[in-house]
Design a protein around this motif. Structure first.
Motif, PDB file in Angstrom:
ATOM      1  N   VAL A 229      -1.478  -3.770   1.087  1.00  0.00           N
ATOM      2  CA  VAL A 229      -2.001  -3.151  -0.137  1.00  0.00           C
ATOM      3  C   VAL A 229      -2.663  -1.823   0.197  1.00  0.00           C
ATOM      4  O   VAL A 229      -2.437  -0.793  -0.456  1.00  0.00           O
ATOM      5  CB  VAL A 229      -2.993  -4.094  -0.843  1.00  0.00           C
ATOM      6  CG1 VAL A 229      -3.717  -3.364  -1.981  1.00  0.00           C
ATOM      7  CG2 VAL A 229      -2.265  -5.323  -1.385  1.00  0.00           C
ATOM      8  N   LEU A 230      -3.471  -1.814   1.242  1.00  0.00           N
ATOM      9  CA  LEU A 230      -4.161  -0.584   1.648  1.00  0.00           C
ATOM     10  C   LEU A 230      -3.187   0.443   2.227  1.00  0.00           C
ATOM     11  O   LEU A 230      -3.320   1.648   2.006  1.00  0.00           O
ATOM     12  CB  LEU A 230      -5.240  -0.909   2.673  1.00  0.00           C
ATOM     13  CG  LEU A 230      -6.399  -1.774   2.165  1.00  0.00           C
ATOM     14  CD1 LEU A 230      -7.264  -2.231   3.333  1.00  0.00           C
ATOM     15  CD2 LEU A 230      -7.243  -1.014   1.142  1.00  0.00           C
ATOM     16  N   GLN A 231      -2.213  -0.037   2.964  1.00  0.00           N
ATOM     17  CA  GLN A 231      -1.259   0.869   3.615  1.00  0.00           C
ATOM     18  C   GLN A 231      -0.411   1.629   2.608  1.00  0.00           C
ATOM     19  O   GLN A 231      -0.165   2.830   2.766  1.00  0.00           O
ATOM     20  CB  GLN A 231      -0.342   0.068   4.544  1.00  0.00           C
ATOM     21  CG  GLN A 231       0.758   0.894   5.207  1.00  0.00           C
ATOM     22  CD  GLN A 231       1.701   0.041   6.038  1.00  0.00           C
ATOM     23  OE1 GLN A 231       1.464  -1.159   6.241  1.00  0.00           O
ATOM     24  NE2 GLN A 231       2.782   0.645   6.512  1.00  0.00           N
ATOM     25  N   TYR A 232       0.042   0.928   1.556  1.00  0.00           N
ATOM     26  CA  TYR A 232       1.020   1.534   0.664  1.00  0.00           C
ATOM     27  C   TYR A 232       0.422   2.141  -0.600  1.00  0.00           C
ATOM     28  O   TYR A 232       1.099   2.921  -1.277  1.00  0.00           O
ATOM     29  CB  TYR A 232       2.087   0.507   0.277  1.00  0.00           C
ATOM     30  CG  TYR A 232       3.051   0.218   1.400  1.00  0.00           C
ATOM     31  CD1 TYR A 232       4.072   1.117   1.713  1.00  0.00           C
ATOM     32  CD2 TYR A 232       2.928  -0.933   2.180  1.00  0.00           C
ATOM     33  CE1 TYR A 232       4.955   0.869   2.756  1.00  0.00           C
ATOM     34  CE2 TYR A 232       3.807  -1.189   3.229  1.00  0.00           C
ATOM     35  CZ  TYR A 232       4.822  -0.284   3.505  1.00  0.00           C
ATOM     36  OH  TYR A 232       5.681  -0.537   4.544  1.00  0.00           O
TER      37      TYR A 232
ATOM     38  N   GLN B 262       3.312  -9.404   0.037  1.00  0.00           N
ATOM     39  CA  GLN B 262       3.451  -8.263   0.944  1.00  0.00           C
ATOM     40  C   GLN B 262       4.035  -7.100   0.156  1.00  0.00           C
ATOM     41  O   GLN B 262       5.023  -7.268  -0.571  1.00  0.00           O
ATOM     42  CB  GLN B 262       4.390  -8.593   2.117  1.00  0.00           C
ATOM     43  CG  GLN B 262       3.931  -9.739   3.000  1.00  0.00           C
ATOM     44  CD  GLN B 262       2.890  -9.296   4.014  1.00  0.00           C
ATOM     45  OE1 GLN B 262       3.098  -8.342   4.759  1.00  0.00           O
ATOM     46  NE2 GLN B 262       1.769  -9.992   4.039  1.00  0.00           N
ATOM     47  N   LEU B 263       3.435  -5.931   0.302  1.00  0.00           N
ATOM     48  CA  LEU B 263       3.990  -4.740  -0.332  1.00  0.00           C
ATOM     49  C   LEU B 263       4.826  -3.960   0.670  1.00  0.00           C
ATOM     50  O   LEU B 263       4.545  -3.956   1.865  1.00  0.00           O
ATOM     51  CB  LEU B 263       2.868  -3.836  -0.857  1.00  0.00           C
ATOM     52  CG  LEU B 263       1.970  -4.387  -1.955  1.00  0.00           C
ATOM     53  CD1 LEU B 263       1.039  -3.284  -2.464  1.00  0.00           C
ATOM     54  CD2 LEU B 263       2.773  -4.974  -3.105  1.00  0.00           C
ATOM     55  N   THR B 264       5.852  -3.289   0.151  1.00  0.00           N
ATOM     56  CA  THR B 264       6.683  -2.423   0.980  1.00  0.00           C
ATOM     57  C   THR B 264       6.784  -1.026   0.383  1.00  0.00           C
ATOM     58  O   THR B 264       7.528  -0.192   0.880  1.00  0.00           O
ATOM     59  CB  THR B 264       8.100  -3.009   1.140  1.00  0.00           C
ATOM     60  OG1 THR B 264       8.681  -3.192  -0.157  1.00  0.00           O
ATOM     61  CG2 THR B 264       8.055  -4.355   1.861  1.00  0.00           C
ATOM     62  N   ALA B 265       6.039  -0.779  -0.698  1.00  0.00           N
ATOM     63  CA  ALA B 265       6.042   0.524  -1.361  1.00  0.00           C
ATOM     64  C   ALA B 265       4.754   0.631  -2.160  1.00  0.00           C
ATOM     65  O   ALA B 265       3.976  -0.329  -2.246  1.00  0.00           O
ATOM     66  CB  ALA B 265       7.266   0.670  -2.267  1.00  0.00           C
ATOM     67  N   ASP B 266       4.522   1.787  -2.767  1.00  0.00           N
ATOM     68  CA  ASP B 266       3.299   2.006  -3.534  1.00  0.00           C
ATOM     69  C   ASP B 266       3.442   1.397  -4.931  1.00  0.00           C
ATOM     70  O   ASP B 266       3.354   2.078  -5.957  1.00  0.00           O
ATOM     71  CB  ASP B 266       2.983   3.500  -3.623  1.00  0.00           C
ATOM     72  CG  ASP B 266       1.561   3.772  -4.100  1.00  0.00           C
ATOM     73  OD1 ASP B 266       0.874   2.799  -4.471  1.00  0.00           O
ATOM     74  OD2 ASP B 266       1.153   4.937  -4.103  1.00  0.00           O
ATOM     75  N   THR B 267       3.641   0.088  -4.961  1.00  0.00           N
ATOM     76  CA  THR B 267       3.912  -0.620  -6.201  1.00  0.00           C
ATOM     77  C   THR B 267       2.729  -0.580  -7.157  1.00  0.00           C
ATOM     78  O   THR B 267       2.915  -0.509  -8.383  1.00  0.00           O
ATOM     79  CB  THR B 267       4.283  -2.084  -5.893  1.00  0.00           C
ATOM     80  OG1 THR B 267       5.384  -2.091  -4.973  1.00  0.00           O
ATOM     81  CG2 THR B 267       4.684  -2.832  -7.143  1.00  0.00           C
TER      82      THR B 267
ATOM     83  N   ALA C 269       0.784   1.170 -12.344  1.00  0.00           N
ATOM     84  CA  ALA C 269      -0.294   1.815 -13.095  1.00  0.00           C
ATOM     85  C   ALA C 269       0.226   3.032 -13.849  1.00  0.00           C
ATOM     86  O   ALA C 269      -0.111   3.252 -15.020  1.00  0.00           O
ATOM     87  CB  ALA C 269      -1.420   2.206 -12.150  1.00  0.00           C
ATOM     88  N   ASP C 270       1.049   3.841 -13.191  1.00  0.00           N
ATOM     89  CA  ASP C 270       1.614   5.023 -13.850  1.00  0.00           C
ATOM     90  C   ASP C 270       2.469   4.621 -15.045  1.00  0.00           C
ATOM     91  O   ASP C 270       2.430   5.271 -16.097  1.00  0.00           O
ATOM     92  CB  ASP C 270       2.452   5.831 -12.858  1.00  0.00           C
ATOM     93  CG  ASP C 270       1.607   6.561 -11.832  1.00  0.00           C
ATOM     94  OD1 ASP C 270       0.383   6.695 -12.046  1.00  0.00           O
ATOM     95  OD2 ASP C 270       2.177   6.991 -10.802  1.00  0.00           O
TER      96      ASP C 270
ATOM     97  N   ALA D  83       7.446  -6.787  -4.996  1.00  0.00           N
ATOM     98  CA  ALA D  83       6.604  -7.221  -3.891  1.00  0.00           C
ATOM     99  C   ALA D  83       7.233  -8.475  -3.305  1.00  0.00           C
ATOM    100  O   ALA D  83       7.988  -9.185  -3.986  1.00  0.00           O
ATOM    101  CB  ALA D  83       5.185  -7.499  -4.359  1.00  0.00           C
ATOM    102  N   ILE D  84       6.931  -8.764  -2.061  1.00  0.00           N
ATOM    103  CA  ILE D  84       7.432  -9.966  -1.401  1.00  0.00           C
ATOM    104  C   ILE D  84       6.402 -11.076  -1.578  1.00  0.00           C
ATOM    105  O   ILE D  84       5.215 -10.886  -1.339  1.00  0.00           O
ATOM    106  CB  ILE D  84       7.673  -9.711   0.098  1.00  0.00           C
ATOM    107  CG1 ILE D  84       8.734  -8.619   0.281  1.00  0.00           C
ATOM    108  CG2 ILE D  84       8.108 -10.992   0.807  1.00  0.00           C
ATOM    109  CD1 ILE D  84       8.850  -8.120   1.702  1.00  0.00           C
TER     110      ILE D  84
END
Length: 246
Positions: A23-26, A101-106, A111-112, A215-216
């Motif tokens: 979450v913090l990384q992406y 697990q996130l793999t992108a800025d989901t 939110a956008d 998300a995974i």
């Protein structure tokens, strides 16, 4: 635009930390406050979460912060998430499982999209009795067709579509409306509280499945492997249908 997210932990600190790290990384485009709520874990997960934050195991970027809240008793999934409800000042809030697990800025993407669609108050189908029963008792083959309809098999899910049930494993809510409806109904200890929350949120706007953002989810399915979670889920389903109608 400010974001917040909450992960409720009961034992299994390592898995929750991995989720938090992604979450913090992406999450990059908007400021984020990530809450980690320990639900009185007997394995010491609360202290380990606090140590991870203080020791820098969870590395944050500018505009990010991590807050740990340790409860004195395990009030269940919804109660755990409601712990931070009075603190939320974000525009959009994310309800996350510890096994995602996130793999992108989901988070930013959702939110956008919600900002661009003011009618959306929740994103990621109302509970129905027969598919819920089939999921617990799959030998009831004559109800399999209802489960397929519940899963929206055969429908075009390549574009956003309005739904009646957002899963609690990963969903986004407009924070003001989430607070206005009082968060989760804390009478549910575990399971089906996400379906109930969706119905409350839909009194203020619409809920959508947004398939382009993913998300995974490890999906441990505890209710299918252990008697106690199965009984929790059965009790929650009875509460839901008594409250919302069969």
């Amino acid at each position: 635009m400010e974001l917040s997210a909450c992960i409720v932990v009961y034992n299994g600190c390592d898995e929750a930390l991995k989720a938090a790290q992604t979450v913090l990384q992406y999450t990059r485009r908007h400021p984020l406050t990530l809450y980690l709520v320990d639900n009185a874990s007997p394995d010491g997960s609360g202290a380990r979460l606090e140590a991870a934050v203080k020791g820098g195991t969870l590395s944050t970027q500018p505009g990010q912060k991590v807050e740990v809240r340790c409860r004195k008793e395990n009030g269940g999934f919804g109660t755990g998430h409601n712990t931070v409800l009075p603190e939320l000042t974000s525009d959009y809030h994310f309800i996350l499982n510890p096994d995602i697990q996130l793999t992108a800025d989901t988070l930013s993407d959702l939110a956008d999209r919600m900002a661009a669609h003011p009618d959306a108050v929740m994103a990621l189908r109302r509970c129905a009795l027969r598919p819920m029963a089939y999921r617990q008792l799959p030998f009831l083959k004559f109800w399999e067709k209802y489960n397929r309809a519940y899963l929206m098999e055969g429908e075009d899910l390549s574009a956003p579509v309005e739904i009646e049930f957002c899963t609690g494993s990963f969903s986004a809510v407009r924070t003001a409306e989430f607070k206005a409806v009082g968060g989760f109904d804390e009478h549910y200890f575990m399971y089906v509280e996400d379906a109930d929350l969706t119905q409350k949120m839909r009194t203020t706007g619409k809920a959508y499945l947004v398939p382009q953002y993913t998300a995974i989810h490890a999906w441990h399915r505890a209710a299918h492997r252990s008697l106690k979670p199965f009984l929790w889920q059965t009790g929650s389903l009875l509460r839901y249908f008594h409250k919302r109608g069969f």
